[in-house]
Design a protein around this motif. Structure first.
Motif, mmCIF file in Angstrom:
data_model
loop_
_atom_site.group_PDB
_atom_site.id
_atom_site.type_symbol
_atom_site.label_atom_id
_atom_site.label_comp_id
_atom_site.label_asym_id
_atom_site.label_seq_id
_atom_site.Cartn_x
_atom_site.Cartn_y
_atom_site.Cartn_z
ATOM 1 N N ARG A 107 -10.854 8.008 11.316
ATOM 2 C CA ARG A 107 -9.505 8.299 11.812
ATOM 3 C C ARG A 107 -8.728 6.994 11.891
ATOM 4 N N LEU A 108 -7.581 6.986 11.253
ATOM 5 C CA LEU A 108 -6.789 5.760 11.114
ATOM 6 C C LEU A 108 -5.407 5.991 11.703
ATOM 7 N N THR A 109 -4.981 5.087 12.568
ATOM 8 C CA THR A 109 -3.638 5.164 13.160
ATOM 9 C C THR A 109 -2.878 3.887 12.834
ATOM 10 N N TRP A 110 -1.546 4.025 12.743
ATOM 11 C CA TRP A 110 -0.677 2.905 12.366
ATOM 12 C C TRP A 110 0.430 2.744 13.406
ATOM 13 N N ASN A 111 0.920 1.521 13.538
ATOM 14 C CA ASN A 111 2.067 1.325 14.424
ATOM 15 C C ASN A 111 3.361 1.512 13.628
ATOM 16 N N LYS A 112 4.503 1.213 14.251
ATOM 17 C CA LYS A 112 5.798 1.471 13.625
ATOM 18 C C LYS A 112 6.053 0.595 12.401
ATOM 19 N N GLY A 113 5.231 -0.448 12.226
ATOM 20 C CA GLY A 113 5.418 -1.331 11.071
ATOM 21 C C GLY A 113 5.284 -0.613 9.750
ATOM 22 N N GLU A 115 6.500 2.117 9.002
ATOM 23 C CA GLU A 115 7.815 2.679 8.691
ATOM 24 C C GLU A 115 8.832 1.588 8.433
ATOM 25 N N LEU A 116 8.834 0.548 9.287
ATOM 26 C CA LEU A 116 9.829 -0.516 9.163
ATOM 27 C C LEU A 116 9.641 -1.346 7.902
ATOM 28 N N ILE A 117 8.394 -1.619 7.535
ATOM 29 C CA ILE A 117 8.121 -2.512 6.408
ATOM 30 C C ILE A 117 7.937 -1.746 5.107
ATOM 31 N N PHE A 118 7.227 -0.628 5.164
ATOM 32 C CA PHE A 118 6.900 0.092 3.930
ATOM 33 C C PHE A 118 7.690 1.385 3.742
ATOM 34 N N GLY A 119 8.448 1.801 4.750
ATOM 35 C CA GLY A 119 9.353 2.933 4.591
ATOM 36 C C GLY A 119 8.753 4.303 4.780
ATOM 37 N N TYR A 120 7.503 4.409 5.287
ATOM 38 C CA TYR A 120 6.871 5.714 5.479
ATOM 39 C C TYR A 120 7.228 6.283 6.848
ATOM 40 N N SER A 121 7.663 7.533 6.875
ATOM 41 C CA SER A 121 7.868 8.206 8.150
ATOM 42 C C SER A 121 6.503 8.637 8.689
#
Length: 571
Positions: A107-113, A115-121
């Motif tokens: 299970r992998l979770t990501w922070n807001k980066g 979205e901000l850096i790579f553009g994924y919602s």
């Protein structure tokens, strides 16, 4: 908490008293021993009192324990909150994308980066490592996966790698990924936390610098980089030279670092050029000079020497770059060219003088000689041998006279490189030409077609154009085919600023594979005709070029010849 404990204790005592009183009343109703009843009631009061006190102590102890636990939870929450705030601040400050991978659960979770850096919602981001690996560039994926799983198996704590990560718009960014491995008590990898940093600009700059380094090292020009400081009218000290510099100057790198380019100066160096260089250095301006420089072995060579200022991001002068090229051979060729020009100029003057002498000074004696020969023709000569000698002498004299006349025509054209032009109607020109060639036209009766619908007026010199057309038509009549009727077509076309005169015939033609380079040469003849002198086409070309035009020829033996004359009709 204490108030609540007291409330609970009082409530317990009141309820217990109420129950005791109710029970006492009921017991009194069925029992008549009053003293015993009072005794039991007193015991109940004492029991209720002690149990109330004990209950209060228990509640107070629990309250204290709960207070301690609550305080600890509060402190822990404060620490977690502060840690999360620091985490968010660090993530924003470093522009990193933080990921948390629970390995066993995948299970992998990501922070807001993300979205901000790579553009994924958030709804586009997968929750497993599969999504992560799918976004890695195909050329980097296998290598990165092997290194990552090898790192996990070796159970070392820190990992990092560089690869290309796909953005939401389909482009790729270069990233630096760092990870930290967490293990359980048995040393088994259970979790990995990492941060992805966008290094696209650094990577592009690195590639650009590598390219520039390749250009500098592979360049055949000598490249020198110096310090920015300029002191005491001295050129700044050298901090780098490329391999071409050593080849050009003979100095090795360790022999020149820390020195100034002044060591290349010598007794024959141009001091004015160096002053120009010093002035440019003071003004921090780009400069280009040419001077004699000296190699390590004191051998002289000409160098084209530039100094270019380099500024950093703060617009401060950081370095000077000098590009030097050995132009000794170029200088040598320039001297040879100048000498050749001087010699050609003098030769042209001599030839022109000789032409004038030939064309003018010989005309008077030739005229006298021709006149004497004409007188001799009227005198009867009985000696047959003397008569043949005089006939040969007369023929040679007339040929020499024709040659002098031809030479005069050429000199007149060459002495007038820019002639007067005027707007001339083409029909008028051809009427004059046909009038002058009326005898030959009547004799051979050619089919002549003129197409002047597109062009009626030509900006040219009337006399020259008439001479050109007379020569071309005379050639067409002279070299006609005996096997077919002579046809001559003259067409005028106009495109942009040029006018084209196309003269075409179906005569015997010229073998251009053999004679193309000689067609317009002086005294070049390609057919055995007795009255052919090889001057006409030479005069045509000279006259066309003197008017700023060009002439070309296309011809095929036994099929005909086409001349194309091109003139600039607008100035």
């Amino acid at each position: 908490m204490k108030n609540k404990t007291n409330q609970i204790t009082i409530t317990y005592i009141l309820i217990s008293l109420f129950v005791a009183i109710v029970c006492h009343k009921l017991f009194q109703k069925f029992t008549y021993n009053t003293s015993y009843q009072n005794y039991n009631f007193l015991k109940d009061l004492i029991f209720i009192t002690f149990t109330g006190i004990a209950y209060k102590l228990i509640l107070s102890k629990n309250d204290n324990r709960n207070s301690e636990i609550f305080e600890k939870l509060k402190n822990t929450n404060d620490e977690i909150k502060e840690s999360n705030e620091k985490y968010d601040i660090v993530a924003k400050a470093t522009s990193d994308t933080i990921w948390d991978w629970k390995i066993q659960e995948d299970r992998l979770t990501w922070n807001k980066g993300i979205e901000l850096i790579f553009g994924y919602s958030q709804d586009e981001v997968g929750s497993s490592s599969k999504w992560w690996f799918e976004k890695i560039h195909p050329e980097d994926s296998i290598k990165m996966s092997i290194k990552l799983y090898s790192f996990i198996e070796q159970k070392t704590e820190n990992w990092q790698d560089q690869y290309r990560f796909k953005c939401a718009d389909g482009t790729y960014k270069y990233v630096l990924d760092r990870g930290f491995l967490l293990k359980d008590e048995e040393g088994k990898a259970i979790r990995m936390i990492g941060a992805i940093q966008d290094i696209t600009k650094q990577k592009e700059e690195e590639q650009r610098l590598k390219l520039l380094e390749t250009v500098i090292t592979q360049s055949k020009d000598s490249i020198i980089i110096t310090e920015p400081d300029f002191k005491n009218s001295e050129i700044p000290k050298i901090i780098y030279v490329n391999p071409a510099f050593s080849i050009m100057s003979g100095y090795h790198t360790d022999e020149i670092i820390g020195k100034t380019p002044n060591i290349f100066k010598g007794p024959n160096s141009d001091q004015q050029e160096y002053k120009k260089l010093i002035t440019a250095l003071k003004k921090r301006e780009e400069c280009l000079i040419e001077t004699i420089s000296y190699k390590k072995n004191k051998e002289e060579y000409w160098v084209r020497f530039s100094m270019i200022p380099i500024y950093n991001t703060e617009n401060e002068l950081s370095h000077w770059i000098s590009i030097q090229r050995d132009v000794s051979e170029e200088k040598k060729q320039e001297k040879e060219k100048e000498q050749l020009i001087r010699e050609l100029t003098q030769n042209n003057k001599d030839l022109k003088q000789f032409s004038y002498i030939t064309s003018h000074n010989l005309r008077a004696p030739l005229s006298n000689l021709t006149g004497l020969l004409d007188l001799i023709e009227d005198i009867p000569i009985e000696n047959q041998e003397l008569k043949e000698i005089l006939n040969g002498f007369s023929k040679s004299t007339h040929l020499l006279n024709d040659t002098i006349n031809d030479l005069v025509k050429v000199i007149i054209i060459k002495d007038n490189p820019s002639i007067q032009k005027e707007a001339v109607p083409l029909k008028e020109i051809f009427e004059n030409v046909f009038n002058q060639l009326s005898f030959q036209i009547e004799l051979y009766k050619p089919i002549i077609k003129l197409h002047f619908e597109k062009v009626s007026i030509l900006n040219t010199n009337k006399a020259y154009l008439e001479s050109i057309l007379i020569n071309l038509l005379t050639n067409a009549l002279k070299y006609k085919s005996e096997n077919r009727k002579l046809k001559i077509t003259i067409t005028a076309n106009e495109t942009d600023n040029a006018v084209y005169l196309i003269c075409k015939d179906n005569g015997i033609g010229i073998d251009l594979e053999r004679h193309r380079d000689k067609v317009f040469g002086l005294y070049q003849r390609f057919h055995n005709y007795p009255d052919s002198k090889g001057l006409g086409l030479y005069l045509v070309k000279s006259q066309v070029e003197s008017m700023g035009g060009t002439i070309s020829i296309e011809s095929e033996v036994n099929k005909g010849t086409t001349f194309t004359l091109t003139f600039k009709n607008k100035q």
